[in-house]
Scaffold this motif. Structure first.
Motif, PDB file in Angstrom:
ATOM      1  N   UNK A 190     117.476  47.104 -17.718  1.00 40.88           N
ATOM      2  CA  UNK A 190     118.391  47.915 -18.459  1.00 40.88           C
ATOM      3  C   UNK A 190     117.727  49.422 -18.443  1.00 40.88           C
ATOM      4  N   UNK A 191     118.666  50.175 -18.521  1.00 42.64           N
ATOM      5  CA  UNK A 191     118.281  51.813 -18.522  1.00 42.64           C
ATOM      6  C   UNK A 191     118.033  52.076 -20.040  1.00 42.64           C
ATOM      7  N   UNK A 225     119.707  61.091 -16.424  1.00 44.39           N
ATOM      8  CA  UNK A 225     119.647  59.646 -16.603  1.00 44.39           C
ATOM      9  C   UNK A 225     120.662  59.192 -17.059  1.00 44.39           C
ATOM     10  N   UNK A 226     121.085  57.848 -17.013  1.00 44.96           N
ATOM     11  CA  UNK A 226     122.321  57.183 -17.582  1.00 44.96           C
ATOM     12  C   UNK A 226     121.806  56.192 -18.702  1.00 44.96           C
ATOM     13  N   UNK A 227     121.692  56.682 -19.949  1.00 44.88           N
ATOM     14  CA  UNK A 227     121.533  55.853 -20.926  1.00 44.88           C
ATOM     15  C   UNK A 227     122.492  54.650 -21.290  1.00 44.88           C
ATOM     16  N   UNK A 261     123.688  49.493 -16.788  1.00 46.13           N
ATOM     17  CA  UNK A 261     123.985  50.548 -17.378  1.00 46.13           C
ATOM     18  C   UNK A 261     125.451  50.427 -17.914  1.00 46.13           C
ATOM     19  N   UNK A 262     126.164  51.574 -18.531  1.00 44.40           N
ATOM     20  CA  UNK A 262     127.463  51.375 -18.824  1.00 44.40           C
ATOM     21  C   UNK A 262     128.034  52.938 -18.490  1.00 44.40           C
ATOM     22  N   UNK A 263     129.198  53.240 -19.072  1.00 45.62           N
ATOM     23  CA  UNK A 263     129.851  54.531 -18.890  1.00 45.62           C
ATOM     24  C   UNK A 263     129.452  55.763 -19.489  1.00 45.62           C
ATOM     25  N   UNK A 264     128.315  55.753 -20.155  1.00 47.18           N
ATOM     26  CA  UNK A 264     127.632  56.739 -20.921  1.00 47.18           C
ATOM     27  C   UNK A 264     127.469  57.814 -19.941  1.00 47.18           C
ATOM     28  N   UNK A 265     127.749  59.286 -20.196  1.00 48.36           N
ATOM     29  CA  UNK A 265     127.348  60.072 -19.143  1.00 48.36           C
ATOM     30  C   UNK A 265     126.123  60.260 -18.543  1.00 48.36           C
ATOM     31  N   UNK A 266     125.846  60.943 -17.634  1.00 49.12           N
ATOM     32  CA  UNK A 266     124.655  61.269 -16.837  1.00 49.12           C
ATOM     33  C   UNK A 266     124.205  62.213 -17.763  1.00 49.12           C
ATOM     34  N   UNK A 267     123.061  62.201 -18.411  1.00 49.38           N
ATOM     35  CA  UNK A 267     122.568  63.437 -19.274  1.00 49.38           C
ATOM     36  C   UNK A 267     121.154  63.305 -19.570  1.00 49.38           C
ATOM     37  N   UNK A 328     111.563  63.686 -17.281  1.00 48.45           N
ATOM     38  CA  UNK A 328     112.011  64.938 -16.515  1.00 48.45           C
ATOM     39  C   UNK A 328     112.428  64.536 -14.959  1.00 48.45           C
ATOM     40  N   UNK A 329     112.656  63.394 -14.870  1.00 50.40           N
ATOM     41  CA  UNK A 329     112.879  62.882 -13.227  1.00 50.40           C
ATOM     42  C   UNK A 329     114.527  62.383 -13.435  1.00 50.40           C
ATOM     43  N   UNK A 330     115.242  63.180 -12.364  1.00 54.33           N
ATOM     44  CA  UNK A 330     116.506  62.656 -12.421  1.00 54.33           C
ATOM     45  C   UNK A 330     116.524  61.056 -11.884  1.00 54.33           C
ATOM     46  N   UNK A 331     117.159  60.091 -12.565  1.00 51.94           N
ATOM     47  CA  UNK A 331     117.085  58.799 -12.326  1.00 51.94           C
ATOM     48  C   UNK A 331     118.028  57.937 -12.931  1.00 51.94           C
ATOM     49  N   UNK A 332     119.236  57.766 -12.081  1.00 56.09           N
ATOM     50  CA  UNK A 332     120.340  57.001 -12.350  1.00 56.09           C
ATOM     51  C   UNK A 332     120.710  55.897 -11.635  1.00 56.09           C
TER      52      UNK A 332
END
Length: 377
Positions: A190-191, A225-227, A261-267, A328-332
């Motif tokens: 899971x994210x 990230x994509x929560x 993950x799901x369709x929550x925005x990358x944030x 602080x790392x972009x991670x999706x």
């Protein structure tokens, strides 16, 4: 494929995700023969909620430790499906490494051994994104998938225990059972999970209340990230549980892990807090308290202090380099393979997830404000 007639055990059923999985199992109208729930503690509210949902399904509550073999034998007797969410989550190093290892790895190994001894057929493990990273260098990932190659670096105890436990689970897939069938195991990575009841989100809200309803900024805006909403992670477990019973689908999914993950925005993590709370009057700090490089040096200094103080006192810093890298790392990662292989699609939209979480944040904020007023703070 239906879950009707099955007997299912959910470990860690008193936790954020475990509670939601049990609720969905009881609320789906699947007519399970039994849902057995295991955890060290359950709140009275959680137990009452389960009772309100169970209908004709037998609900069996077992209070016990995942490290207790006799407890596990009682828990798995007659069970056909185990959903194993129980673990200790520790991003700060508050828990001794040996305790983390004993629960997250040793407890999982004992549960697996007990399942094989009692002919449990299906085993679904709740893994974590931290199994793969981010690594110490903070190498970014954008829309990764199960085939993405990433240089994992060891060192952080929680991530190591989840990685080892997942490995133990997947390596046992296909072992023969007494009835002539084979053991089926899968893992869901899971994210970051948000939603009602999240202890991390509760902590951030309480901190913000003390900071004039402004969330502290722990992550850069560009660290996307994509929560994922807790209800959707639970739904992925239910969908996978149905799929492992399908003779055709199980061939594709057995012994594999999947990102959820799901369709929550990358944030960024900090901007997620703001997005969830802004309609309640919460703000967020515009930038980090100091440049990120300086924060890393500051965290290193605190870690050195912690090491030097070990002979005299246990000091655990509230920030460390691993946590800074994590935030602080972009991670999706994409959930498309889970969608393709076992039909997972998010049950809750981003808007509904946000609304549900926001209502809970309002309750948390109200309780915190009332408490502070009672103390004249």
């Amino acid at each position: 494929m239906s879950l009707a007639g099955m007997k299912c055990l959910v470990t860690g059923a008193g936790g954020l995700l475990g509670q939601r999985i049990v609720s969905q199992l009881l609320d789906e109208g699947e007519n399970l023969a039994e849902v057995r729930v295991l955890d060290r503690t359950f709140s009275s509210e959680t137990l009452q909620h389960f009772e309100d949902l169970k209908g004709s399904t037998l609900l069996t509550v077992i209070k016990g430790d995942i490290r207790d073999t006799s407890c596990l034998q009682k828990a798995v007797q007659g069970i056909s499906l185990v959903i194993h969410t129980a673990c200790v989550i520790d991003v700060l190093g508050l828990v001794e490494k040996q305790v983390l290892w004993d629960i997250n790895v040793g407890g999982t190994q004992r549960l697996l051994e007990t399942c094989l001894l009692h002919d449990v057929k299906y085993f679904i493990y709740t893994s974590s994104l931290e199994v793969v990273g981010p690594n110490h260098r903070g190498d970014p990932v954008s829309n990764g998938d199960e085939d993405s190659v990433y240089q994992v670096t060891p060192g952080f105890p929680y991530a190591e225990t989840k990685r080892e436990a997942e490995k133990c689970v997947l390596e046992l897939d296909g072992l023969p059972l007494k009835d002539g069938s084979s053991f089926v195991t899968c893992a869901l990575r899971s994210m970051y999970i948000f939603g009602e009841g999240s202890p991390f989100l509760r902590k951030h809200v309480n901190e913000a209340i003390l900071n004039n309803k402004v969330f502290f900024r722990y992550s850069r805006k560009e660290a996307l990230v994509n929560p994922v909403y807790v209800g959707n992670v639970a739904w992925a477990h239910i969908q996978l549980a149905k799929a492992v019973r399908d003779p055709e689908k199980v061939k594709q999914i057995k012994g594999r892990f999947y990102y959820i993950s799901d369709d929550s925005p990358h944030i960024s993590y900090s901007d997620l807090n703001h997005e969830l709370g802004k309609e309640l009057g919460f703000g967020v700090e515009r930038k980090l308290a100091m440049p990120l490089t300086m924060l890393y040096w500051y965290a290193l200094l605190l870690e050195i202090m912690s090491f030097l103080l070990q002979p005299f006192v246990r000091y655990v810093p509230l920030i460390n380099r691993h946590l800074l890298t994590l935030m602080n790392t972009p991670f999706t990662f994409s959930y498309k393979k889970a969608q393709k292989d076992f039909g997972y699609t998010p049950r809750y939209s981003w808007e509904e997830s946000k609304q549900r979480t926001r209502r809970w944040i309002a309750e948390v904020a109200s309780l915190k404000t009332t408490y502070l007023k009672s103390k004249n703070i």
